[in-house]
Design a protein around this motif. Structure first.
Motif, PDB file in Angstrom:
ATOM      1  N   PRO A  10      11.458  54.637  37.215  1.00 16.05           N
ATOM      2  CA  PRO A  10      12.656  55.272  37.823  1.00 16.05           C
ATOM      3  C   PRO A  10      13.333  54.638  39.128  1.00 16.05           C
ATOM      4  O   PRO A  10      14.666  54.558  39.212  1.00 16.05           O
ATOM      5  N   TRP A  11      12.657  53.639  39.641  1.00 15.87           N
ATOM      6  CA  TRP A  11      13.090  52.863  40.872  1.00 15.87           C
ATOM      7  C   TRP A  11      14.249  51.801  40.250  1.00 15.87           C
ATOM      8  O   TRP A  11      15.307  51.480  40.747  1.00 15.87           O
ATOM      9  N   THR A  12      13.802  51.212  39.124  1.00 20.39           N
ATOM     10  CA  THR A  12      14.767  50.265  38.354  1.00 20.39           C
ATOM     11  C   THR A  12      15.826  50.966  37.810  1.00 20.39           C
ATOM     12  O   THR A  12      17.211  50.315  37.976  1.00 20.39           O
ATOM     13  N   SER A  13      15.679  51.962  37.441  1.00 19.39           N
ATOM     14  CA  SER A  13      16.849  52.851  36.773  1.00 19.39           C
ATOM     15  C   SER A  13      17.755  53.204  37.914  1.00 19.39           C
ATOM     16  O   SER A  13      18.986  53.216  37.737  1.00 19.39           O
ATOM     17  N   LEU A  14      17.182  53.821  38.921  1.00 21.84           N
ATOM     18  CA  LEU A  14      18.036  54.141  40.111  1.00 21.84           C
ATOM     19  C   LEU A  14      18.870  53.102  40.700  1.00 21.84           C
ATOM     20  O   LEU A  14      20.201  53.188  41.069  1.00 21.84           O
ATOM     21  N   ALA A  15      18.325  51.751  40.623  1.00 27.95           N
ATOM     22  CA  ALA A  15      19.010  50.530  41.057  1.00 27.95           C
ATOM     23  C   ALA A  15      20.028  50.044  40.346  1.00 27.95           C
ATOM     24  O   ALA A  15      21.095  49.978  40.619  1.00 27.95           O
ATOM     25  N   GLY A  16      19.749  50.305  38.820  1.00 35.33           N
ATOM     26  CA  GLY A  16      20.677  49.996  38.156  1.00 35.33           C
ATOM     27  C   GLY A  16      22.018  50.784  38.029  1.00 35.33           C
ATOM     28  O   GLY A  16      23.202  50.644  37.927  1.00 35.33           O
ATOM     29  N   GLY A  17      21.725  52.214  38.158  1.00 36.13           N
ATOM     30  CA  GLY A  17      22.815  53.127  38.669  1.00 36.13           C
ATOM     31  C   GLY A  17      23.569  52.852  39.718  1.00 36.13           C
ATOM     32  O   GLY A  17      24.842  53.066  39.612  1.00 36.13           O
ATOM     33  N   LEU A  18      22.935  52.721  40.727  1.00 36.12           N
ATOM     34  CA  LEU A  18      23.745  52.343  42.111  1.00 36.12           C
ATOM     35  C   LEU A  18      24.651  51.250  41.947  1.00 36.12           C
ATOM     36  O   LEU A  18      25.759  50.952  42.602  1.00 36.12           O
TER      37      LEU A  18
END
Length: 86
Positions: A10-18
């Protein structure tokens, strides 16, 4: 529905989305256009003066980033799959 927390990122996905959102926001602010792939490629078919360079750079980044990412990852051990292609 059950979440596989061991393999969830989830944190990697959030960082990618940001990062994607920040890139699109900067593109709109700096170029004044929406970063839609069909419009960018369409603009290359009927180019306007001064717009070809950023369109080619955008497409090069779009196609090149996954290649650079894939080649920067460690190759798996011999006998495992998938095979390293770099």
């Amino acid at each position: 529905m059950q979440i596989d927390w061991i393999h969830s990122t989830p944190w990697t996905s959030l960082a990618g989305g940001l990062l994607i959102g920040a890139g699109i926001a900067l593109f709109i602010l700096l170029v004044g256009r929406v970063a839609g792939i069909s419009g960018i490629v369409g603009g290359l078919l009927r180019p306007r003066p001064g717009e070809t360079g950023w369109r080619i750079a955008f497409l090069a980044g779009l196609l090149g980033a996954p290649l650079v990412w894939g080649c920067s990852q460690r190759c798996p051990r011999p006998g495992s799959t998938p095979a390293c292609r770099c």
